[in-house]
Each structure stands twice: as structure tokens, then as C-alpha cells.
Design a protein around this motif. Structure first.
Motif, mmCIF file in Angstrom:
data_model
loop_
_atom_site.group_PDB
_atom_site.id
_atom_site.type_symbol
_atom_site.label_atom_id
_atom_site.label_comp_id
_atom_site.label_asym_id
_atom_site.label_seq_id
_atom_site.Cartn_x
_atom_site.Cartn_y
_atom_site.Cartn_z
ATOM 1 N N ASP A 28 28.452 5.909 18.125
ATOM 2 C CA ASP A 28 27.118 6.222 17.603
ATOM 3 C C ASP A 28 27.258 6.864 16.225
ATOM 4 O O ASP A 28 27.221 8.092 16.099
ATOM 5 N N PRO A 29 27.456 6.045 15.188
ATOM 6 C CA PRO A 29 27.701 6.617 13.861
ATOM 7 C C PRO A 29 26.583 7.531 13.355
ATOM 8 O O PRO A 29 26.862 8.579 12.778
ATOM 9 N N GLN A 30 25.338 7.150 13.593
ATOM 10 C CA GLN A 30 24.234 7.967 13.107
ATOM 11 C C GLN A 30 24.162 9.303 13.850
ATOM 12 O O GLN A 30 23.914 10.349 13.250
ATOM 13 N N GLY A 31 24.398 9.275 15.155
ATOM 14 C CA GLY A 31 24.406 10.506 15.936
ATOM 15 C C GLY A 31 25.535 11.432 15.507
ATOM 16 O O GLY A 31 25.350 12.654 15.415
ATOM 17 N N ALA A 32 26.704 10.868 15.238
ATOM 18 C CA ALA A 32 27.840 11.683 14.806
ATOM 19 C C ALA A 32 27.580 12.307 13.442
ATOM 20 O O ALA A 32 27.904 13.481 13.216
ATOM 21 N N LEU A 33 26.989 11.545 12.542
ATOM 22 C CA LEU A 33 26.658 12.098 11.228
ATOM 23 C C LEU A 33 25.632 13.217 11.346
ATOM 24 O O LEU A 33 25.758 14.257 10.696
ATOM 25 N N GLY A 38 24.219 17.021 9.804
ATOM 26 C CA GLY A 38 22.791 17.293 9.837
ATOM 27 C C GLY A 38 21.943 16.233 9.165
ATOM 28 O O GLY A 38 20.756 16.452 8.936
ATOM 29 N N THR A 39 22.507 15.109 8.828
ATOM 30 C CA THR A 39 21.789 14.022 8.168
ATOM 31 C C THR A 39 22.484 12.702 8.505
ATOM 32 O O THR A 39 23.518 12.698 9.159
ATOM 33 N N TYR A 95 32.575 18.305 -2.500
ATOM 34 C CA TYR A 95 31.417 17.422 -2.642
ATOM 35 C C TYR A 95 30.291 17.681 -1.642
ATOM 36 O O TYR A 95 29.207 17.147 -1.809
ATOM 37 N N GLY A 96 30.556 18.456 -0.615
ATOM 38 C CA GLY A 96 29.563 18.579 0.439
ATOM 39 C C GLY A 96 29.199 19.990 0.809
ATOM 40 O O GLY A 96 28.915 20.279 1.974
ATOM 41 N N GLY A 101 26.543 24.285 6.414
ATOM 42 C CA GLY A 101 25.799 24.868 7.533
ATOM 43 C C GLY A 101 26.074 24.141 8.839
ATOM 44 O O GLY A 101 26.230 24.762 9.885
ATOM 45 N N THR A 102 26.161 22.819 8.779
ATOM 46 C CA THR A 102 26.415 22.041 9.993
ATOM 47 C C THR A 102 27.884 21.657 10.123
ATOM 48 O O THR A 102 28.417 21.642 11.222
ATOM 49 N N ALA A 103 28.555 21.362 9.017
ATOM 50 C CA ALA A 103 29.964 20.952 9.069
ATOM 51 C C ALA A 103 30.900 22.158 9.046
ATOM 52 O O ALA A 103 32.114 21.997 9.197
ATOM 53 N N GLY A 104 30.350 23.347 8.887
ATOM 54 C CA GLY A 104 31.171 24.551 8.793
ATOM 55 C C GLY A 104 32.059 24.780 9.998
ATOM 56 O O GLY A 104 33.199 25.244 9.862
ATOM 57 N N LEU A 105 31.564 24.463 11.182
ATOM 58 C CA LEU A 105 32.376 24.640 12.390
ATOM 59 C C LEU A 105 33.604 23.730 12.344
ATOM 60 O O LEU A 105 34.724 24.169 12.631
#
Length: 131
Positions: A28-33, A38-39, A95-96, A101-105
Motif C-alpha cells: 500500500d504505497p499511499q498508506g505507507a507514505l 503524513g502525505t 530535503y524533507g 513531525g511524522t518521519a521523525g520517529l
């Protein structure tokens, strides 16, 4: 450092299993992103790239699990994992930053794991290979 060396099998197993959870991106690429950043990205190319990203990350997780049981392969496996995880961390930081906030973990997890893997590699240089 001796404690890390003694626990390396379990560190590699746990981090490998957690890394393998990114197989979700292949399904589920969209769910994983959405979960990681968060987008989402739209379009068929995004699905190809994100699915491939998920498979490649999963392969690093599989290598970590393999290396946990094959001490002779650990140095190579750890170097591959370190490079892969630092590439992700570096790309997010350069770059991100908006996604921290979401990828910090994931960034934090990867940095901790990289630190443990580097400590283990340094210890391996000083100690004979444990079978």
C-alpha cells in the motif's frame, strides 16, 4: 561496548524485523507514505518508486535478520544497513525537514540503530569473530 557486542544478535533481529515492516510500502504505497510522511504522491510512477523503496528497505531488514544468525556476514550487513539508514536520514534532514513531525520517529530509530551498529563494528575490529 561489550554489552552491545553481547546483544548484537538481538539488536539485529529487532531492528531487522522493524525495518521489514516497510514491506507495507510495497503493498500500500499511499498508506505507507501517509504513515511515514503524513502525505502522499500521486500517479503510477509514484506507485512504482514507493513500492520499490519498500522492497529495498525490506531487503535491508532481511539482511539484518540473516546477519543476526551468521556472525561472519555481520560486518558487511552492518555496513549496508548503516549506509542505507544514513542515506534516508540525510535525505530527510536535507530535503524533507517539513516531514520531521511524522518521519521523525523513523529518523530517530535509524540514528539509534546506526549508533549501535557503528559501536558493534568498532568492537569487532578489536575482538575476534564470535561464532
Amino acid at each position: 561496548m561489550q554489552g552491545i557486542a553481547n546483544a548484537l544478535k538481538w539488536i539485529m533481529l529487532v531492528s531487522g524485523l522493524l525495518t521489514c515492516t516497510m514491506f507495507y510500502a510495497a503493498i500500500d504505497p499511499q498508506g505507507a507514505l501517509r504513515q511515514t510522511f503524513g502525505t502522499t504522491l500521486e500517479g503510477p510512477l509514484a506507485n512504482i518508486v514507493v513500492r520499490n523503496w519498500g522492497v529495498l528497505i525490506t531487503l535491508v531488514g532481511v539482511l539484518l535478520i540473516y546477519g543476526a544468525y551468521r556472525p561472519a556476514s555481520r560486518p558487511l550487513v552492518l555496513v549496508v544497513a548503516i549506509v542505507s539508514k544514513l542515506a534516508f536520514v540525510g535525505l530527510v534532514l536535507v530535503y524533507g525537514q517539513a516531514y520531521l513531525g511524522t518521519a521523525g520517529l523513523a529518523v530517530g530509530f535509524d540514528l539509534v540503530v546506526v549508533g549501535l551498529f557503528i559501536a558493534a563494528l568498532l568492537h569487532m575490529r578489536k575482538a575476534p569473530l564470535q561464532r
